[in-house]
Motif scaffolding. Structure first.
Motif, PDB file in Angstrom:
ATOM      1  N   ASP A 135       0.817  -1.211   0.000  1.00 36.17           N
ATOM      2  CA  ASP A 135       0.000   0.000   0.000  1.00 36.17           C
ATOM      3  C   ASP A 135       0.854   1.266   0.000  1.00 36.17           C
ATOM      4  O   ASP A 135       0.915   2.000   1.000  1.00 36.17           O
ATOM      5  CB  ASP A 135      -0.960  -0.022   1.200  1.00 36.17           C
ATOM      6  CG  ASP A 135      -2.010  -1.107   1.040  1.00 36.17           C
ATOM      7  OD1 ASP A 135      -2.208  -1.577  -0.100  1.00 36.17           O
ATOM      8  OD2 ASP A 135      -2.621  -1.496   2.051  1.00 36.17           O
ATOM      9  N   TYR A 136       1.533   1.476  -1.088  1.00 32.49           N
ATOM     10  CA  TYR A 136       2.331   2.678  -1.329  1.00 32.49           C
ATOM     11  C   TYR A 136       2.447   2.814  -2.842  1.00 32.49           C
ATOM     12  O   TYR A 136       2.115   1.874  -3.570  1.00 32.49           O
ATOM     13  CB  TYR A 136       3.731   2.585  -0.691  1.00 32.49           C
ATOM     14  CG  TYR A 136       4.371   1.237  -0.862  1.00 32.49           C
ATOM     15  CD1 TYR A 136       4.311   0.280   0.145  1.00 32.49           C
ATOM     16  CD2 TYR A 136       5.011   0.897  -2.058  1.00 32.49           C
ATOM     17  CE1 TYR A 136       4.876  -0.973  -0.021  1.00 32.49           C
ATOM     18  CE2 TYR A 136       5.576  -0.350  -2.231  1.00 32.49           C
ATOM     19  CZ  TYR A 136       5.509  -1.278  -1.201  1.00 32.49           C
ATOM     20  OH  TYR A 136       6.064  -2.530  -1.377  1.00 32.49           O
ATOM     21  N   VAL A 137       2.903   3.975  -3.304  1.00 28.86           N
ATOM     22  CA  VAL A 137       2.944   4.215  -4.754  1.00 28.86           C
ATOM     23  C   VAL A 137       4.379   4.367  -5.236  1.00 28.86           C
ATOM     24  O   VAL A 137       5.154   5.159  -4.692  1.00 28.86           O
ATOM     25  CB  VAL A 137       2.113   5.467  -5.127  1.00 28.86           C
ATOM     26  CG1 VAL A 137       2.192   5.739  -6.627  1.00 28.86           C
ATOM     27  CG2 VAL A 137       0.653   5.259  -4.727  1.00 28.86           C
ATOM     28  N   THR A 139       7.139   4.868  -8.648  1.00 30.99           N
ATOM     29  CA  THR A 139       7.122   5.666  -9.883  1.00 30.99           C
ATOM     30  C   THR A 139       6.777   4.804 -11.093  1.00 30.99           C
ATOM     31  O   THR A 139       6.297   5.304 -12.109  1.00 30.99           O
ATOM     32  CB  THR A 139       8.474   6.354 -10.141  1.00 30.99           C
ATOM     33  OG1 THR A 139       9.485   5.345 -10.199  1.00 30.99           O
ATOM     34  CG2 THR A 139       8.799   7.361  -9.070  1.00 30.99           C
ATOM     35  N   GLY A 140       7.059   3.501 -11.000  1.00 36.85           N
ATOM     36  CA  GLY A 140       6.777   2.630 -12.139  1.00 36.85           C
ATOM     37  C   GLY A 140       6.589   1.195 -11.697  1.00 36.85           C
ATOM     38  O   GLY A 140       6.977   0.810 -10.581  1.00 36.85           O
ATOM     39  N   GLY A 141       6.018   0.374 -12.576  1.00 36.49           N
ATOM     40  CA  GLY A 141       5.734  -1.019 -12.240  1.00 36.49           C
ATOM     41  C   GLY A 141       6.948  -1.935 -12.314  1.00 36.49           C
ATOM     42  O   GLY A 141       6.860  -3.107 -11.928  1.00 36.49           O
ATOM     43  N   THR A 143       9.908  -2.067 -10.676  1.00 36.93           N
ATOM     44  CA  THR A 143      10.413  -2.614  -9.402  1.00 36.93           C
ATOM     45  C   THR A 143       9.407  -3.607  -8.825  1.00 36.93           C
ATOM     46  O   THR A 143       9.799  -4.635  -8.256  1.00 36.93           O
ATOM     47  CB  THR A 143      10.687  -1.490  -8.378  1.00 36.93           C
ATOM     48  OG1 THR A 143       9.705  -0.473  -8.526  1.00 36.93           O
ATOM     49  CG2 THR A 143      12.060  -0.895  -8.544  1.00 36.93           C
ATOM     50  N   ALA A 144       8.130  -3.323  -8.984  1.00 35.99           N
ATOM     51  CA  ALA A 144       7.097  -4.250  -8.497  1.00 35.99           C
ATOM     52  C   ALA A 144       7.162  -5.564  -9.282  1.00 35.99           C
ATOM     53  O   ALA A 144       7.060  -6.650  -8.709  1.00 35.99           O
ATOM     54  CB  ALA A 144       5.724  -3.609  -8.634  1.00 35.99           C
ATOM     55  N   ALA A 145       7.356  -5.463 -10.595  1.00 34.22           N
ATOM     56  CA  ALA A 145       7.441  -6.675 -11.427  1.00 34.22           C
ATOM     57  C   ALA A 145       8.639  -7.519 -11.005  1.00 34.22           C
ATOM     58  O   ALA A 145       8.566  -8.754 -10.956  1.00 34.22           O
ATOM     59  CB  ALA A 145       7.556  -6.295 -12.905  1.00 34.22           C
TER      60      ALA A 145
HETATM   61  C1  LIG Z   1       2.737   6.497 -10.137  1.00 35.94           C
HETATM   62  S1  LIG Z   1       2.079   4.902 -10.369  1.00 35.94           S
HETATM   63  C2  LIG Z   1       0.424   5.271 -10.839  1.00 35.94           C
HETATM   64  C3  LIG Z   1      -0.493   5.367  -9.658  1.00 35.94           C
HETATM   65  C4  LIG Z   1      -1.943   5.587 -10.064  1.00 35.94           C
HETATM   66  N1  LIG Z   1      -2.153   6.885 -10.617  1.00 35.94           N
HETATM   67  C5  LIG Z   1      -2.831   5.416  -8.827  1.00 35.94           C
HETATM   68  O1  LIG Z   1      -3.019   6.374  -8.085  1.00 35.94           O
HETATM   69  O2  LIG Z   1      -3.308   4.291  -8.589  1.00 35.94           O
HETATM   70  C6  LIG Z   1       2.809   4.372 -11.878  1.00 35.94           C
HETATM   71  C7  LIG Z   1       2.874   2.868 -12.045  1.00 35.94           C
HETATM   72  O3  LIG Z   1       3.679   2.299 -11.031  1.00 35.94           O
HETATM   73  C8  LIG Z   1       3.243   0.987 -10.730  1.00 35.94           C
HETATM   74  N2  LIG Z   1       3.018   0.912  -9.287  1.00 35.94           N
HETATM   75  C9  LIG Z   1       3.031   1.942  -8.413  1.00 35.94           C
HETATM   76  N3  LIG Z   1       2.827   1.522  -7.176  1.00 35.94           N
HETATM   77  C10 LIG Z   1       2.693   0.181  -7.225  1.00 35.94           C
HETATM   78  C11 LIG Z   1       2.446  -0.824  -6.262  1.00 35.94           C
HETATM   79  N4  LIG Z   1       2.300  -0.540  -4.978  1.00 35.94           N
HETATM   80  N5  LIG Z   1       2.385  -2.110  -6.678  1.00 35.94           N
HETATM   81  C12 LIG Z   1       2.519  -2.425  -7.974  1.00 35.94           C
HETATM   82  N6  LIG Z   1       2.738  -1.508  -8.959  1.00 35.94           N
HETATM   83  C13 LIG Z   1       2.828  -0.222  -8.582  1.00 35.94           C
HETATM   84  C14 LIG Z   1       2.005   0.739 -11.582  1.00 35.94           C
HETATM   85  O4  LIG Z   1       2.370  -0.039 -12.703  1.00 35.94           O
HETATM   86  C15 LIG Z   1       1.576   2.134 -11.982  1.00 35.94           C
HETATM   87  O5  LIG Z   1       0.905   2.137 -13.212  1.00 35.94           O
END
Ligand SMILES: C[S@@+](CC[C@H](N)C(=O)[O-])C[C@H]1O[C@@H](n2cnc3c(N)ncnc32)[C@H](O)[C@@H]1O
Length: 244
Positions: A135-137, A139-141, A143-145
């Motif tokens: 449960d955090y955001v 910058t891109g997928g 690192t998650a992948a």
């Molecule tokens: C800045 S995030 C986009 C967040 C989106 N606008 C939201 O609020 O749900 C960019 C990308 O990072 C990846 N990402 C960010 N946080 C993630 C998480 N906790 N788990 C998996 N992928 C994540 C996703 O692929 C996402 O499309």
């Protein structure tokens, strides 16, 4: 098992997965990794893959065409529709159970978002599920992948030296792994418990269960509550805590 990753930054994924254990697994063919550059499927000649968001909002969003093009390429390479996952903070949270589920597929495609994410029409159309790593955001997928691919890859036969390497770990059951030690037997005045050095497998097994139960109770009571704990377990835990 074949991994496909649809990404705008393939070098982020390959630089990690081509290293160490996963790198050796790729080199010997236990798993394969193919990164598909979504930019190759941009709907224009200059490789632009993002655009502004309908309805307002800051930032840019990856368009449908590059994602769909990469998905079709993965289908072509796999010879079937691969099980398809979008890494997203809105997905269900990844755990070891999910890693085992994903490891049962022959072909797995992971789609990585960036910027504000991906146009929902295409992820809704091609993805079997959305997975978050917490449960955090990010910058891109990518690192998650990498997190998901690493956890899944180690479950594929031939990646680790033997099955025990992944069937007796934290999170394979309800308990965390008992504390472990290596040489030397005494370091900085701290000694490895005698029982672990005496070679008696039955006693070591009992000791490790008591240690794992105590550790899990302290660190993760939520997991401990799921374990069936017998009277004998409680007695052994008390003895363990007293250092008996
Ligand atoms: C800045 S995030 C986009 C967040 C989106 N606008 C939201 O609020 O749900 C960019 C990308 O990072 C990846 N990402 C960010 N946080 C993630 C998480 N906790 N788990 C998996 N992928 C994540 C996703 O692929 C996402 O499309």
């Amino acid at each position: 098992m074949n991994f496909y990753v649809a990404t705008l930054f393939p070098e982020q994924v390959t630089s990690y997965l081509n290293t160490s254990i996963t790198g050796r697994a790729i080199a010997k063919g236990a798993i394969s990794l193919e990164c598909i550059q979504m930019r190759d499927y941009a709907p224009n000649t200059y490789g632009r893959v993002d655009d502004t968001i309908y309805g307002g909002g800051t930032g840019m969003m990856i368009r449908c065409e590059p994602v769909y093009g990469a998905y079709e390429k993965a289908c072509e390479l796999a010879g079937e529709k691969p099980y398809t996952v979008y890494m997203s903070p809105k997905g269900s949270v990844f755990d070891e159970k999910k890693a085992h589920e994903l490891a049962s597929h022959k072909n797995l495609l992971i789609i990585c978002g960036h910027y504000e994410g991906i146009d929902a029409r295409v992820t809704d159309m091609v993805c079997d599920e959305e997975i978050s790593i917490g449960d955090y955001v990010l910058t891109g997928g990518e690192t998650a992948a990498i997190v998901v691919l690493d956890a899944v890859a180690r479950l594929v036969p031939g990646v680790l030296p033997n099955e025990e390497a992944y069937t007796s770990e934290s999170h394979t059951g309800n308990l965390l792994e008992a504390p472990q030690y290596t040489m030397p037997a005494e370091w900085n005045g701290v000694t490895v418990p005698e029982i672990l050095r005496n070679g008696n497998d039955a006693l070591i097994g009992e000791y490790n269960r008591a240690a794992a139960l105590c550790d899990t109770l302290k660190r993760r009571p939520d997991l401990f509550d799921k374990e069936v704990v017998s009277e004998e377990d409680w007695e052994k835990m008390l003895a363990f805590e007293k250092g008996l």
